[in-house]
Design an enzyme around this catalytic site. Structure first.
Site, PDB file in Angstrom:
ATOM      1  N   SER A   1       2.579  52.462   3.518  1.00 50.52           N
ATOM      2  CA  SER A   1       1.600  51.429   3.212  1.00 50.52           C
ATOM      3  C   SER A   1       2.093  50.706   1.965  1.00 50.52           C
ATOM      4  CB  SER A   1       0.226  52.050   2.965  1.00 50.52           C
ATOM      5  OG  SER A   1      -0.666  51.040   2.547  1.00 50.52           O
TER       6      SER A   1
ATOM      7  N   CYS B   1      -1.886  47.581   1.770  1.00 50.09           N
ATOM      8  CA  CYS B   1      -3.185  47.639   1.109  1.00 50.09           C
ATOM      9  C   CYS B   1      -3.015  46.884  -0.195  1.00 50.09           C
ATOM     10  CB  CYS B   1      -3.622  49.075   0.876  1.00 50.09           C
ATOM     11  SG  CYS B   1      -2.453  50.048  -0.059  1.00 50.09           S
TER      12      CYS B   1
ATOM     13  N   TYR C   1      -0.707  46.707  10.422  1.00 49.36           N
ATOM     14  CA  TYR C   1      -2.059  46.342   9.993  1.00 49.36           C
ATOM     15  C   TYR C   1      -2.048  45.853   8.558  1.00 49.36           C
ATOM     16  CZ  TYR C   1      -2.256  50.743   7.373  1.00 49.36           C
ATOM     17  OH  TYR C   1      -2.010  51.752   6.490  1.00 49.36           O
TER      18      TYR C   1
ATOM     19  N   ARG D   1       0.834  -1.209   0.000  1.00 48.51           N
ATOM     20  CA  ARG D   1       0.000   0.000   0.000  1.00 48.51           C
ATOM     21  C   ARG D   1       0.862   1.250   0.000  1.00 48.51           C
ATOM     22  NH1 ARG D   1      -3.443  -0.742   5.335  1.00 48.51           N
ATOM     23  NH2 ARG D   1      -4.874   0.676   4.271  1.00 48.51           N
TER      24      ARG D   1
ATOM     25  N   HIS E   1      -9.242  42.860 -15.404  1.00 51.18           N
ATOM     26  CA  HIS E   1      -9.780  43.970 -14.615  1.00 51.18           C
ATOM     27  C   HIS E   1     -11.044  43.541 -13.884  1.00 51.18           C
ATOM     28  CE1 HIS E   1     -12.235  47.636 -14.002  1.00 51.18           C
ATOM     29  NE2 HIS E   1     -11.063  48.148 -13.644  1.00 51.18           N
TER      30      HIS E   1
ATOM     31  N   MET F   1      -2.452   7.198  -5.786  1.00 44.89           N
ATOM     32  CA  MET F   1      -1.407   6.188  -5.872  1.00 44.89           C
ATOM     33  C   MET F   1      -1.982   4.810  -5.615  1.00 44.89           C
ATOM     34  SD  MET F   1       1.800   8.320  -4.562  1.00 44.89           S
ATOM     35  CE  MET F   1       1.086   8.344  -2.974  1.00 44.89           C
TER      36      MET F   1
ATOM     37  N   ARG G   1      -5.746  57.856  -0.347  1.00 44.62           N
ATOM     38  CA  ARG G   1      -4.685  57.915  -1.358  1.00 44.62           C
ATOM     39  C   ARG G   1      -4.994  59.025  -2.343  1.00 44.62           C
ATOM     40  NH1 ARG G   1      -3.722  52.867  -5.232  1.00 44.62           N
ATOM     41  NH2 ARG G   1      -5.665  53.592  -6.125  1.00 44.62           N
TER      42      ARG G   1
ATOM     43  N   ARG H   1      -9.569  54.979  -2.140  1.00 42.98           N
ATOM     44  CA  ARG H   1      -9.147  55.462  -3.464  1.00 42.98           C
ATOM     45  C   ARG H   1      -9.985  56.672  -3.812  1.00 42.98           C
ATOM     46  NH1 ARG H   1      -9.839  49.927  -3.936  1.00 42.98           N
ATOM     47  NH2 ARG H   1      -7.993  48.725  -4.531  1.00 42.98           N
TER      48      ARG H   1
ATOM     49  N   GLY I   1       1.933  48.909  -1.246  1.00 37.27           N
ATOM     50  CA  GLY I   1       1.001  48.661  -2.339  1.00 37.27           C
ATOM     51  C   GLY I   1       1.483  47.404  -3.046  1.00 37.27           C
ATOM     52  N   THR I   2       1.022  46.273  -2.566  1.00 43.02           N
ATOM     53  CA  THR I   2       1.632  45.014  -3.032  1.00 43.02           C
ATOM     54  C   THR I   2       1.251  44.676  -4.467  1.00 43.02           C
ATOM     55  OG1 THR I   2      -0.168  43.856  -1.923  1.00 43.02           O
ATOM     56  CG2 THR I   2       1.927  44.022  -0.752  1.00 43.02           C
ATOM     57  N   ASN I   3       0.155  45.241  -4.960  1.00 46.28           N
ATOM     58  CA  ASN I   3      -0.183  44.943  -6.354  1.00 46.28           C
ATOM     59  C   ASN I   3       0.882  45.526  -7.289  1.00 46.28           C
ATOM     60  OD1 ASN I   3      -2.496  43.836  -5.350  1.00 46.28           O
ATOM     61  ND2 ASN I   3      -3.781  45.592  -5.853  1.00 46.28           N
ATOM     62  N   ASP I   4       1.139  46.822  -7.125  1.00 48.29           N
ATOM     63  CA  ASP I   4       2.153  47.436  -7.977  1.00 48.29           C
ATOM     64  C   ASP I   4       3.553  46.921  -7.660  1.00 48.29           C
ATOM     65  OD1 ASP I   4       1.585  49.334 -10.121  1.00 48.29           O
ATOM     66  OD2 ASP I   4       0.334  50.325  -8.609  1.00 48.29           O
TER      67      ASP I   4
ATOM     68  N   ARG J   1      -6.982   8.204   9.929  1.00 42.94           N
ATOM     69  CA  ARG J   1      -6.296   9.490   9.806  1.00 42.94           C
ATOM     70  C   ARG J   1      -7.270  10.571  10.249  1.00 42.94           C
ATOM     71  NH1 ARG J   1      -6.708   9.134   3.377  1.00 42.94           N
ATOM     72  NH2 ARG J   1      -8.938   8.910   3.490  1.00 42.94           N
TER      73      ARG J   1
HETATM   74  P1  ADP Z   1      -6.008   4.016  -0.243  1.00 44.58           P
HETATM   75  O1  ADP Z   1      -4.782   4.769   0.115  1.00 44.58           O
HETATM   76  O2  ADP Z   1      -6.481   4.257  -1.615  1.00 44.58           O
HETATM   77  O3  ADP Z   1      -7.075   4.152   0.805  1.00 44.58           O
HETATM   78  P2  ADP Z   1      -5.326   1.489   0.946  1.00 44.58           P
HETATM   79  O4  ADP Z   1      -3.896   1.170   0.991  1.00 44.58           O
HETATM   80  O5  ADP Z   1      -5.941   1.993   2.176  1.00 44.58           O
HETATM   81  O6  ADP Z   1      -5.586   2.457  -0.272  1.00 44.58           O
HETATM   82  O7  ADP Z   1      -6.063   0.186   0.488  1.00 44.58           O
HETATM   83  C1  ADP Z   1      -7.390   0.225   0.068  1.00 44.58           C
HETATM   84  C2  ADP Z   1      -8.207  -0.831   0.765  1.00 44.58           C
HETATM   85  O8  ADP Z   1      -7.642  -2.096   0.594  1.00 44.58           O
HETATM   86  C3  ADP Z   1      -8.291  -0.675   2.254  1.00 44.58           C
HETATM   87  O9  ADP Z   1      -9.272   0.240   2.621  1.00 44.58           O
HETATM   88  C4  ADP Z   1      -8.655  -2.062   2.684  1.00 44.58           C
HETATM   89  O10 ADP Z   1     -10.047  -2.251   2.571  1.00 44.58           O
HETATM   90  C5  ADP Z   1      -7.941  -2.899   1.681  1.00 44.58           C
HETATM   91  N1  ADP Z   1      -6.727  -3.434   2.287  1.00 44.58           N
HETATM   92  C6  ADP Z   1      -5.498  -2.900   2.301  1.00 44.58           C
HETATM   93  N2  ADP Z   1      -4.651  -3.669   2.994  1.00 44.58           N
HETATM   94  C7  ADP Z   1      -5.358  -4.723   3.435  1.00 44.58           C
HETATM   95  C8  ADP Z   1      -5.055  -5.860   4.228  1.00 44.58           C
HETATM   96  N3  ADP Z   1      -3.831  -6.057   4.702  1.00 44.58           N
HETATM   97  N4  ADP Z   1      -6.036  -6.725   4.479  1.00 44.58           N
HETATM   98  C9  ADP Z   1      -7.279  -6.516   3.996  1.00 44.58           C
HETATM   99  N5  ADP Z   1      -7.633  -5.471   3.267  1.00 44.58           N
HETATM  100  C10 ADP Z   1      -6.690  -4.576   2.972  1.00 44.58           C
HETATM  101 MG    MG Z   2      -0.528  51.177  -6.962  1.00 46.84          MG
HETATM  102 MG    MG Z   3      -7.236   3.544   2.451  1.00 47.64          MG
END
Ligand code: ADP
Ligand code: MG
Ligand code: MG
Length: 900
Positions: free
Chosen positions: A784, A852, A872, A96, A457, A107, A635, A580, A786-789, A341
């Site tokens: 002040s 400004c 400011y 993974r 503009h 990815m 100004r 202005r 005048g970051t645009n200019d 996460r």
């Molecule tokens: P992504 O980054 O796209 O979420 P993951 O690496 O989390 O991809 O993998 C996608 C899915 O694959 C996970 O949500 C899970 O359901 C399954 N998966 C990944 N690793 C395992 C594992 N070791 N056993 C079972 N399912 C897995």
């Molecule tokens: Mg100006």
């Molecule tokens: Mg995942």
């Protein structure tokens, strides 16, 4: 980065933790964290981002990596009591990707690595003669491996799967039995061989190594590169690779896989949100292959796992002190955690959740402030279209200034002003706008142009005013004389209603209903945060209050009218940083300006200026009243005077037509001659700003007098006026000294003993001014920026020309990640600001410093201005809350923010 034999490239889950995201990627660091929390995570290990960087730099695995993988694999095999490739009882793993920042869907992941023609039988035996499961797992491996590792077109596998289902007369892959799947594996292998010129690899270790390499390489896949550029993720981070023992959600009805959030990521509401799919593996749940069930259903299906999951989710929230999202799998009634996460959320949810977490005692208000941002706040301030009815866009332009606006179409500024005065909402439609359209733009609900990009503009002015704008809708053919436009077979005439969405760039015919934002109602003072049960408004109020308490930067506004000033005050502005004076020369005052420009004698010019004086004074009186006691930076006139005359072509036509009719054309001819005389090749670098004041006697004097008289008048009426006169485009201290000497005389004369104090300062917007700031500070009571200019002249970019011409290419090449007109270029233009701030303050301690220009309301730029130590920022009224919030965030943030 150089690779050494001794570098540690592989970490067991037990060795990592959530703070090692740079090294282990987000997924790996969090898998380690969960492992150490004692949660049920299948064992595994993470190959570091350093290994990936080394691989990408040299095109081969760094020395030592193979051996370390071997060692960790052995440990994994011991822990699982199974061996990779064992024909009787194979260990299977997933491979993974997982980078520092989450890049959803960018990815790759390969599941079931380790299966081959022999071990598929062993897997079936181990699963209690579950042939269906074993062949399903195998076909998934070939499919994922083929697509990800060997670039076999994914559709070919999908077609074969569809074909198998069709042959079976079903839409559900669960109806495919072991024999069907065995057949499918044969078909998949043929597809694989056809595209790669080799057989599907049977050696498990080779599968593993190729999969790891493919994950490394997926970092540089085209879509990943594009995504990074868009999200401004650095290109050199690389991805980690996680090798995880497989657990199986496809073992039957008592197995399954799911995703969940610990709170609603849409609204922030408390309670779990998620989807579950029985007898499925991996991405099935998000791929829409079969219908998922709401996570709550799991309670009925498998109460033990459900309760355990809820328990784990509560623990994760407590531990991460934030909304988490998770991925899990249940294998025959046993719950496994596969990912967690801190979860993404909408802007509204970000505020609501931050507020809740404070209530729950998990975080303090500083942390809550840290977890929201100005871009989110800005999003919450735009009105929105309700598109649930059948509205179809007729044109697509650039979303130049967000918001939703409907109104009657008008084609001239004058008509916009007229209809707006009757209380109508109007959309000003132009091919492109110019400074002459300013009144119309102010009067309009929204602006639609058929040409120009995000820095045209129309776009820039609209953003500055917080007004909805769609620019460059090139499907639209604008015909101003005929008062209509055509688009895709429709003709839209003056008075017809259209709706424009400045976020998406879409244009609709008719009136799309709009919902106003509660957050703006709150800022406007029409929604009481103490009384409402709107969780969002309460959270915004609380966090804004805290930001105000924390911030060191004051926030002022750019406002040219009493009405703008009043709104900005409601939004929290603490003064005007840029008033202005140009617009005060437009509309019905244009005639006076023409007299001024055409004046043949001193007397004529003096007359014209004298006529302008009371008008200007009245403008300032209104603004000073509105801003009672707060500083107002005015100004002096900046743009070249010929901008106030009609365009050359139009004048030439007028003269020709009038001559034809035998009319008296003396005045038009004089105007035409003046326009020709004043024509400039590079008006941006021409006779404008302080130069104008030095060349046209009496012009600045009139303005200074109007300001001083207005201040005195307001003060005499019992008010307080704090004017700050700002001289534009100064490049040398001598320019400022000359203007200042004249101004001070007038001020002394007007102010007398009224007690009014008038400051005189300068804009710093020419690079030379920044570099000679020490000299200029001797003559200036404030600077002040005048970051645009300053950006325009610092880069040598003509702001109105560059975007369409080549900015796209610069963005594509990564020369800059965002237009320097949108967010301050810290290294170049920012350096000029630093130099000027330091040298200015060295020459005049306590020199008041502000900014400004559009950057004053840009989140990143606000942080920069805080760092540089300005007093400011000033921005358009609508950006004031954003700047307040970001100034508060800047003040509490000692370390870099991690809001991605
Ligand atoms: P992504 O980054 O796209 O979420 P993951 O690496 O989390 O991809 O993998 C996608 C899915 O694959 C996970 O949500 C899970 O359901 C399954 N998966 C990944 N690793 C395992 C594992 N070791 N056993 C079972 N399912 C897995
Ligand atoms: Mg100006
Ligand atoms: Mg995942």
């Amino acid at each position: 980065m150089t690779a050494h034999e001794t570098d540690k490239y592989v970490y067991d889950f037990a060795e990592g933790n959530k703070d090692l995201k740079d090294l282990l990627g987000g997924k790996g660091a969090n898998l380690a964290e969960m492992t150490n929390l004692g949660l049920p995570v299948p064992p595994g290990f993470t190959i570091t981002t350093c290994a990936c960087q080394a691989y990408l730099a040299t095109g081969r695995e760094p020395d030592g990596l193979a051996g370390q993988i071997e060692a960790h694999l052995e440990a994994l095999e011991r822990a699982m009591g199974r061996r990779l490739g064992d024909p009787q009882d194979p260990l299977l793993v997933s491979v993974r990707s997982g980078a520092r920042f989450s890049m959803p869907g960018m990815m790759e992941t390969v599941l079931n690595v380790g299966l081959n023609d022999r071990s598929v039988v062993g897997l079936s035996d181990q699963a209690g003669q579950n042939d269906r499961f074993a062949w399903d797992s195998y076909r998934r491996l070939i499919q994922m491996f083929g697509k990800t590792v060997c670039e076999v077109p994914g559709e070919e596998f999908e077609h074969a799967l569809d074909e198998a289902k069709r042959a079976k007369g079903t839409h559900d892959d669960l109806d495919l039995d072991a024999d069907d799947l065995r057949g499918l594996v044969e078909t998949y292998k043929k597809i694989f061989a056809k595209h790669t010129g080799r057989e599907f690899p049977q050696e498990p270790r080779e599968q593993l190594d190729l999969a790891i390499r493919a994950v490394f390489e997926s970092w540089n896949a085209e879509r990943a590169i594009l995504y990074r550029r868009q999200e401004r993720i650095p290109a050199d981070l690389g991805t980690a690779v996680n090798v995880v023992a497989m657990v199986f959600g496809n073992l039957g009805p008592d197995s399954g896989t799911g995703v969940a959030f610990t709170r609603d990521p849409g609204s922030g509401a408390q309670g779990i949100y998620g989807d579950y799919l029985a007898n499925a593996q991996g991405e099935d749940v998000v791929a829409g292959i079969r219908n998922t069930v709401p996570l709550q259903e799991l309670e009925r299906l498998d109460k033990t796992s459900y309760d355990q999951l809820l328990d784990i989710m509560a623990r994760l929230e407590g531990h991460y002190q934030d909304l988490c999202d998770i991925e899990f799998t249940i294998e025959r009634g046993k719950l496994w955690m596969l990912q967690t996460r801190v979860g993404k959320r909408t802007a509204a949810a970000a505020f609501v959740i931050a507020g809740q977490l404070v209530d729950e005692g998990l975080i303090d208000l500083d942390e809550a402030l840290h977890r929201v941002n100005g871009a989110q706040l800005a999003q919450l301030m735009f009105p929105r279209f309700q598109l649930d009815h059948e509205f179809e866009a007729v044109a697509q332009g650039i979303g130049a200034s967000p918001g939703a606006a409907s109104g009657a179409v008008v084609f001239t500024s004058a008509r916009a002003v007229e209809l707006a005065a009757e209380g109508k909402s109007v959309i000003l439609v132009r091919r492109e706008t110019n400074p002459d359209d300013l009144n119309g733009m102010i009067a309009a609900q929204g602006i639609l142009t058929s040409r120009g990009g995000k820095t045209s503009h129309a776009a820039v002015v609209a953003r500055g005013m917080g007004k909805t704008c769609v620019s460059g809708a090139d499907g639209i053919e604008v015909n101003v004389p005929a008062k209509r436009f055509t688009v895709g077979g429709h003709t839209v005439s003056e008075g017809d209603v259209v709706s424009i969405d400045g976020t998406t760039g879409k244009v609709y015919l008719g009136e799309v209903p709009v919902t106003p934002s509660e957050v703006v109602q709150y800022f406007e003072g029409t929604l009481d945060p103490e009384r409402t049960d709107d969780a969002l408004v309460r959270a915004v109020h609380r966090i804004m209050t805290h930001a105000d308490a924390r911030r060191r930067l004051a926030v002022r506004t750019n406002a040219d009218t009493g009405a703008d000033a009043a709104r900005a005050r409601r939004f929290g502005a603490e003064g005007i940083g840029l008033c202005r004076t140009e617009h005060m020369f437009l509309g019905d005052r244009r005639e006076l300006v023409e007299r001024l420009i055409l004046a043949a004698t001193d007397a004529e010019r003096t007359d014209a200026l004298a006529a302008l004086l009371p008008l200007q004074r009245q403008d300032f009186v209104e603004i000073f009243r509105e801003m009672a006691g707060l500083p107002v930076t005015v100004r002096l006139i900046d743009p070249p005077l010929h901008e106030f005359l009609p365009p050359l072509e139009q004048l030439a036509v007028n003269v020709a037509v009038a001559q034809e009719r035998g009319e008296d054309v003396a005045k038009e001819e004089a105007l035409l001659a003046a326009v020709r005389r004043m024509h400039e090749e590079n008006p941006m670098l021409g006779l404008r700003g302080v130069r104008l004041g030095l060349v046209i006697p009496g012009l600045f004097a009139m303005q200074v007098r109007a300001i001083a008289e207005a201040a005195v008048a307001v003060t005499r009426d019992g008010g307080t006026a704090c004017p700050e006169i700002m001289v534009p485009l100064v490049g040398a201290v001598q320019e400022l000294e000359t203007v200042r000497a004249e101004a001070e005389k007038i001020i002394a004369e007007v102010v007398g003993d009224s007690g009014v104090e008038v400051l005189i300062g300068t804009m710093i917007e020419v690079p030379r001014a920044a570099l000679t700031a020490g000299q200029i500070a001797e003559a200036a009571q404030f600077f002040s920026f005048g970051t645009n200019d300053l950006t325009q002249m610092g880069w040598g970019f003509s702001r109105d020309d560059v975007e369409g011409a080549f900015f796209w290419r610069y963005l594509e090449l990564g020369i800059f990640g965002i237009s320097p007109f949108e967010s301050i270029d810290r290294d170049g233009v920012g350096r000029l600001i630093r130099i000027a701030a330091e040298e200015g303050r060295a020459a005049r301690p306590g020199l008041k410093l502000g900014v400004c220009g559009e950057h004053g309301g840009d989140p990143d730029s606000v942080h920069f201005f805080h760092e540089v130590g300005l007093d400011y920022v000033s921005c358009s009224p609508f950006r004031v809350p954003v700047a307040r919030l970001e100034a508060g965030r800047a003040a509490i943030e000692t370390t870099g923010s991690d809001s991605r």
